[in-house]
Design a protein around this motif. Structure first.
Motif, short mmCIF file in Angstrom:
data_model
loop_
_atom_site.label_atom_id
_atom_site.label_comp_id
_atom_site.label_asym_id
_atom_site.label_seq_id
_atom_site.Cartn_x
_atom_site.Cartn_y
_atom_site.Cartn_z
N LYS A 60 7.72 -9.23 -3.43
CA LYS A 60 6.67 -9.19 -2.43
C LYS A 60 5.29 -9.17 -3.07
O LYS A 60 4.32 -9.71 -2.50
N LEU A 61 5.16 -8.58 -4.23
CA LEU A 61 3.87 -8.59 -4.93
C LEU A 61 3.50 -10.00 -5.38
O LEU A 61 2.34 -10.44 -5.22
N GLN A 62 4.48 -10.77 -5.88
CA GLN A 62 4.22 -12.16 -6.27
C GLN A 62 3.87 -13.00 -5.05
O GLN A 62 2.98 -13.87 -5.11
N THR A 63 4.56 -12.74 -3.93
CA THR A 63 4.23 -13.48 -2.70
C THR A 63 2.82 -13.18 -2.25
O THR A 63 2.07 -14.08 -1.84
N HIS A 107 12.46 1.43 -12.05
CA HIS A 107 12.10 2.53 -11.15
C HIS A 107 11.40 2.05 -9.88
O HIS A 107 11.02 2.87 -9.06
N ARG A 108 11.17 0.74 -9.77
CA ARG A 108 10.50 0.21 -8.60
C ARG A 108 11.52 -0.12 -7.51
O ARG A 108 12.72 -0.17 -7.75
N GLY A 163 0.81 -1.21 0.00
CA GLY A 163 0.00 0.00 0.00
C GLY A 163 0.85 1.26 0.00
O GLY A 163 0.45 2.28 -0.54
N ALA A 164 2.05 1.19 0.60
CA ALA A 164 2.92 2.37 0.64
C ALA A 164 3.73 2.52 -0.64
O ALA A 164 4.03 3.64 -1.06
N LYS A 165 4.09 1.42 -1.31
CA LYS A 165 4.99 1.49 -2.46
C LYS A 165 4.24 1.54 -3.80
O LYS A 165 4.77 2.04 -4.78
#
Length: 1184
Positions: free
Chosen positions: A1169-1172, A1161-1162, A1149-1151
């Protein structure tokens, strides 16, 4: 010895005799036949002082014989009877009267006979003849002169150094150089011959300072090499020929006898250009050293401010001529404008106030830089050098001398400082420090000047307006008068036109009479800030150059009069300048007591020769190093080729220093090290060092042996010594029998060899360090059986990983062999494993029995290990030395660090056993010290051991042990049945069926609670004791100890009639549901709920309620006290994973942003963490 009277003296005495003779004949009228002989009168004359003849001619006797009559008759009688006319005679001759002829003949005969006797005495003997002048001296003074003359041949005499003395000195230096070649090599080659001679000269008690000035003025004035004298084989330098003559006459007055001469306090001059920081340095030094800080110019200002109440000088100068003219103009304009101006509050010298000549001279010096008269300077400086309290305290003189003339004045009048501190700065430093303040001052003056111009303009405008108004009124009145004289009546329009014409004409007239002044001079005529800055910089530069030139001449003058100069870099930051200043002045302060002392280094063989011939004496320190001794070293150094001695001669004694560093320290301040307490008694040190292989124990042992002169001894060394030095003994034969068979030497034979080696003289005088022994429990037992107990045993604790690392490093530097060596990895690993299995038991035994085991972390550097080893050796050796010293003097001594066994302690315990005698004597408390095996608070007195319960009690016992032991002890130790005894649970059960007193309630709690109902607390069987055949049970360990210490306070108590009900245990399953839950699961549930409330977990794709329930379940599993360690760790790991997955929502939510971002740029772990997070949609939170 013959006393010869001066010829002139008898004549003067006879004059007094003849003056008395006529008086006697006329007043008493005694016939000439009845007079006493002339010689009797002569003997009386010599007892009469010189002033007696004047009183003899006064008519005192006549007055007493005249009866009392009227004044007129008395005066007439006086004039007729007391008028005596003396015959005239030369002042240096006898009266020419007949009575003097016999005396003249006798004096003439004596003079002739004495001349013949004097000539005969001079030819036959060498006895000196003393001529005494008795005029005006008492018999005591004459006797003292005779005694001094008689004692003079038996006293040391001083004589002036001549060329023969210098030639003899040169020959001595050449012979010393031939004998002492080693010391010559150590000296610097840059020193010329004169400096070397000066360094080797045996100077007197005041070193190179004049002893006469020191004695009379208490000032350190360097003496001149040209004015030198020798007294008792020492050379003294003097400031002048007069001082030298005084010393030669009475040298014993100016030298030390029993104590060294006292040095005057520190006197320093701080010099430097303006802005260099003199005042800051002076005040810092004065505050640190506790002496006076004197600012010379401030002292001059204070002398004037007492009367004038203002300061003088360029910085405090009054307004310039332009400013004064402007002020005068403002006053005149203000008077014209009828405006009152407040005068500035400036102190001015009133015309009736007259300054003295001294004050005028000081004012001229401050304002016009005129030199101060010598009388004023001498009066000011005398107060600081010769008057209390500054004379005995010392001072820092800031800013004096200011010019070469004042420096010359100091030298000529004997005002010598100990040193001169010269602060060196650059012109840029002065600009940075002073220019901003000067610019600010210029700005303030410019502002004042501008305000003054505006005010003058305002005053002039006001005066012009007032004059115009006044003139306008006059013109208007004239026109009005003129109008009234006109008789022709005119129309109103004509009147208005005339009025307008009148006004315009009046204005024209006023403009002509009072023309407007031209504008003031523009600001361009004033000095701009850039120009002022440049001007001020130039002025500061010129002032700096003048100050530096004057400072250089002052330095030259001080160098000429041999005053030391200390240069200080004042360009650094203030704290750095203060640090450097303190560092450079520190030797002057610390070595103040030894300022007159001089030491002379000599070669060791020369020192030994001097001692053997009793030319010099050995000091009370013997071969101890005084510097090391003052630094806490307790081991006597031993001379060796690696550690030679450095002898130093101080006065009549030779001191032996152990290193060049300590030699330099001693030579700088010998008094500091001589006045310390003398070395304590010593005994040989016995040390053992053990450790795993490659731990560095041999390196440490060798270094200790080389520095302290101990003998390093290993089992191998002991065996080789027996085989090489005693090959025919039974022990050597048995060793050879085992070795020839390829066997190792048995421990019994090895310990015998070690015991024989310990009989070596070095081991019994200096000490021994045993390397690598004992290594087994059996070897330890053999050492104990032979009473070979080391004072200190060092264990070098090194990790196995470090041991093998050191082994690899060593093998890289050595040549490799196909067969395994003694230091191979396999053998080292075997030795290390065996050592670690055995060392624990050996360590425990020595810690319990002797308290002499010290573990040192061998993983540190060798310097750190060495410092720790030395620290422990010094500490233990100091304890032993203090013990020996106190026991020898009959005092009590601490027995810690003496390797006393429990059996030896028990056999030497005193009357109080293991109980503290101090607590028993002071508060009648039985402190049982048997619970601790440490001897930290144990002491020996009169052959018995006593144990105390604290350091405070130990100090009391050591200070005054007699009052704590019989027969002066106030209380004896109670008998065994009157001492409470603690019971274990098994001992308590064995007392069944005996019941506890007070029905098992704690007696201490009941007594301390003032026997109230609330204080009835049941005791615990873990804290039971027996006293007077009764059993008591206490509540806690603290209460138990209280009862053991003071049993009389708690043993005899009675319970009240009403007792609290007994507390019977209640089964958990018998409780109702709320009680069961409260007692059973309330605590873990509350902890779990607190945790979920603080974390607030939200698992991805699960509701908040389900996430919270899952977290509580995991928490209960992870912290279940009844679960196994494996289960708790397993669920603790799952709970951490659960929390980590719950944090994914917060992170994403923060990133995550609304707009798409390229991968580069990420965040680095964003994609992972998104895949997890996405993979947790259909996964079980527990097992997934």
């Amino acid at each position: 010895m013959v006393i010869e009277d001066d010829e002139l003296e008898p004549e003067e005495e006879v004059d007094t005799e003849e003056l008395e003779a006529p008086e006697e004949s006329e007043t008493a009228e005694v016939p000439e036949e009845t007079r006493p002989p002339l010689f009797a009168e002569e003997s009386e004359v010599f007892e009469v002082p010189e002033t007696e003849p004047e009183s003899a001619i006064e008519p005192i006797a006549v007055e007493t014989e005249i009866p009392k009559e009227s004044e007129e008759s008395l005066e007439s009688k006086k004039s007729s009877e007391t008028e005596i006319v003396l015959p005239e005679y030369p002042e240096d001759a006898y009266p020419n009267v007949p009575e003097m002829e016999p005396l003249k003949e006798k004096i003439k005969d004596f003079t002739l006979s004495w001349k013949q006797l004097e000539a005969t005495l001079n030819d036959l003997t060498v006895i000196p003849i003393l001529s005494l002048e008795i005029a005006g001296k008492t018999p005591e003074e004459l006797l003292q002169k005779v005694v001094e003359t008689m004692e003079k041949p038996f006293k040391f005499s001083a004589w002036e150094l001549t060329m023969e003395d210098y030639d003899e000195e040169t020959e001595d230096y050449q012979s010393e150089a031939e004998v002492d070649e080693d010391l010559e090599e150590e000296e610097e080659e840059e020193e010329n011959e004169e400096k070397t001679k000066e360094k080797r000269r045996h100077l007197g008690d005041t070193k190179h300072f004049c002893p006469v000035v020191l004695k009379e003025n208490f000032v350190l004035q360097p003496g001149s090499l040209d004015e030198a004298a020798k007294y008792r084989e020492k050379i003294y330098y003097f400031s002048s020929n007069e001082a030298k003559e005084k010393f030669l006459e009475h040298p014993e007055k100016y030298v030390s006898h029993e104590e060294p001469l006292q040095a005057p306090p520190l006197r320093l001059c701080v010099l430097g250009p303006r802005g260099s920081g003199k005042t800051m340095c002076g005040s810092y030094l004065a505050e640190n050293l506790g002496i006076f800080h004197i600012q010379f110019e401030e002292v001059l200002q204070e002398k004037l401010m007492l009367k004038t109440e203002r300061k003088f000088g360029p910085e405090f100068e009054e307004d310039s001529e332009d400013e004064q003219a402007a002020k005068q103009e403002i006053k005149e304009l203000a008077t014209q404008a009828n405006i009152t101006i407040e005068e500035e509050n400036t102190k001015k010298l009133s015309p009736e106030m007259q300054l003295t000549e001294e004050e005028e001279a000081i004012k001229s010096n401050l304002t016009e830089n005129e030199p101060l008269p010598s009388e004023i300077l001498e009066g000011i400086l005398s107060d600081w050098w010769f008057k209390e309290p500054i004379r005995s305290t010392g001072f820092i003189l800031d800013g004096f001398p200011r010019n070469p003339e004042e420096a010359l004045f100091l030298g000529e009048h004997g005002f010598f400082p100990d040193a001169v501190i010269v602060i060196q700065v650059d012109d840029q430093d002065i600009f940075n420090r002073l220019l901003p303040s000067h610019i600010e001052k210029w700005k303030r003056k410019q502002k004042k000047k501008l305000d003054r111009k505006k005010f003058i303009k305002y005053l002039k405008a006001k005066i012009r307006d007032d004059m115009i108004a006044k003139r306008r009124a006059e013109l208007m009145s004239e026109r009005e008068t003129k109008k009234k004289g006109e008789r022709v009546v005119k129309d109103e329009d004509d009147v208005s036109e005339e009025e307008e014409e009148d006004k315009s004409s009046i204005d024209n007239i006023l403009d002509e009479e009072f023309p407007k002044e031209e504008g003031e001079t523009s600001d361009e005529d004033d000095e701009q800030e850039t120009d002022a800055t440049e001007r001020l910089r130039t002025e500061l530069g010129e002032k700096f150059e003048a100050d530096m030139s004057s400072l250089q001449m002052i330095q030259d003058e001080f160098e000429r009069i041999l005053v030391p100069i200390i240069h200080l870099n004042g360009s650094r930051k203030p704290r750095i300048v203060k640090y450097m200043l303190n560092d450079k002045v520190k030797p002057l302060v610390e070595n103040r007591a030894s300022i007159f002392e001089k030491c002379y280094p000599v070669a060791p063989h020369v020192a030994q020769k001097m001692l053997s011939l009793t030319y010099k004496y050995q000091s009370s320190f013997g071969y101890w190093d005084p510097v090391k001794l003052s630094e806490g070293d307790t081991i006597k150094p031993v001379e060796s080729p690696e550690n030679p001695f450095y002898p130093v001669i101080h006065r009549q004694y030779i001191y032996f220093l152990s290193s060049k560093g300590t030699k330099e320290k001693f030579m700088k301040n010998p008094i500091k090290y001589i006045r310390q307490t003398k070395p304590r008694p010593t005994m040989p040190i016995r040390i053992a060092i053990v450790g795993p292989p490659k731990s560095g124990k041999t390196t440490v042992a060798k270094k200790i042996a080389s520095i302290y002169g101990l003998k390093r001894l290993s089992i191998g060394d002991a065996l080789r010594s027996i085989l090489n030095n005693q090959p025919g003994t039974e022990l050597a034969l048995m060793l050879n029998w085992h070795l020839h068979k390829g066997l190792t030497a048995p421990d019994e034979l090895a310990i015998q060899a070690l015991e024989i080696s310990l009989m070596d003289s070095v081991c019994n005088t200096s000490g021994v360090i045993i390397d690598g022994y004992p290594a087994t429990k059996y070897q330890m037992d053999l050492l104990e059986s032979r009473t070979i107990i080391p004072m200190i045993i060092f264990e070098l604790d090194v990790p196995s990983k470090e041991i093998f690392r050191r082994l690899l490093v060593e093998k890289k530097e050595q040549q490799s062999f196909p067969y395994p060596l003694h230091n191979s990895a396999q053998i080292t690993a075997l030795k290390n494993s065996k050592y670690r299995k055995i060392i624990g038991e050996i360590r425990q035994y020595y810690q319990e029995q002797h308290q002499n085991w010290y573990v040192i972390d061998g993983f540190h550097s060798k310097w750190w290990i060495w410092n720790e080893v030395v620290k422990i050796i010094q500490m233990v050796n100091k304890c032993i030395q203090i013990y020996l010293e106190r026991i020898k003097s009959g005092k009590a001594a601490c027995i810690d660090k003496l390797c006393i066994t429990p059996q030896e302690l028990a056999s030497h315990l005193g009357e109080f056993g293991q109980f503290c005698p101090v607590s028993l004597a002071e508060s009648y408390e039985l402190f049982d010290c048997a619970t601790t095996t440490s001897l930290e608070f144990a002491a020996e007195f009169r052959g018995h051991y006593y144990k105390m319960n604290s350091l405070e009690k130990l100090y009391k016992f050591l200070e005054n042990p007699e009052i704590y032991v019989p027969p002066l002890a106030p209380y004896p130790l109670p008998s065994a049945d009157m001492i409470p005894k603690r019971l274990t649970i098994s001992e308590l059960k064995s007392q069944f069926p005996k019941c506890a007193e007070l029905q098992g309630y704690c007696p201490v709690t009941y007594q301390d609670g003032k026997q109230r109902y609330e204080a009835l607390i049941p005791g615990s069987i873990n804290y039971a004791l027996e006293y007077r055949d009764r059993i008591y049970i206490c509540e806690t360990e603290e209460k138990l100890q209280k009862f053991l210490r003071s049993p009389l306070k708690y043993w005899n108590q009675n319970l009240p009639n009403k007792l609290p009900p007994l507390k019977e245990p209640v089964l958990l399953t018998s409780l109702p549901l709320p009680g069961y839950l409260e007692q059973g699961v309330a605590t873990p549930l509350i902890k779990a709920m607190n945790a979920v409330g603080s974390i607030k977990p939200k698992f991805p794709f699960l509701s908040i309620r389900r996430s919270a329930l899952l977290f509580i379940a995991l928490h209960l599993k992870a912290f279940n006290p009844h679960g196994s360690e494996y289960t708790r760790k397993k669920y603790k790991k799952k709970m951490d994973q659960f929390i980590e997955r719950c944090e994914l929502i917060t992170y994403l939510g923060a990133k995550m942003t609304r707009k798409y971002r390229e991968p580069q740029h990420r965040a680095i772990d964003f994609d992972h963490k998104l895949q997890t997070f996405l993979s947790l949609r259909n996964i079980d939170p527990f097992n997934g």
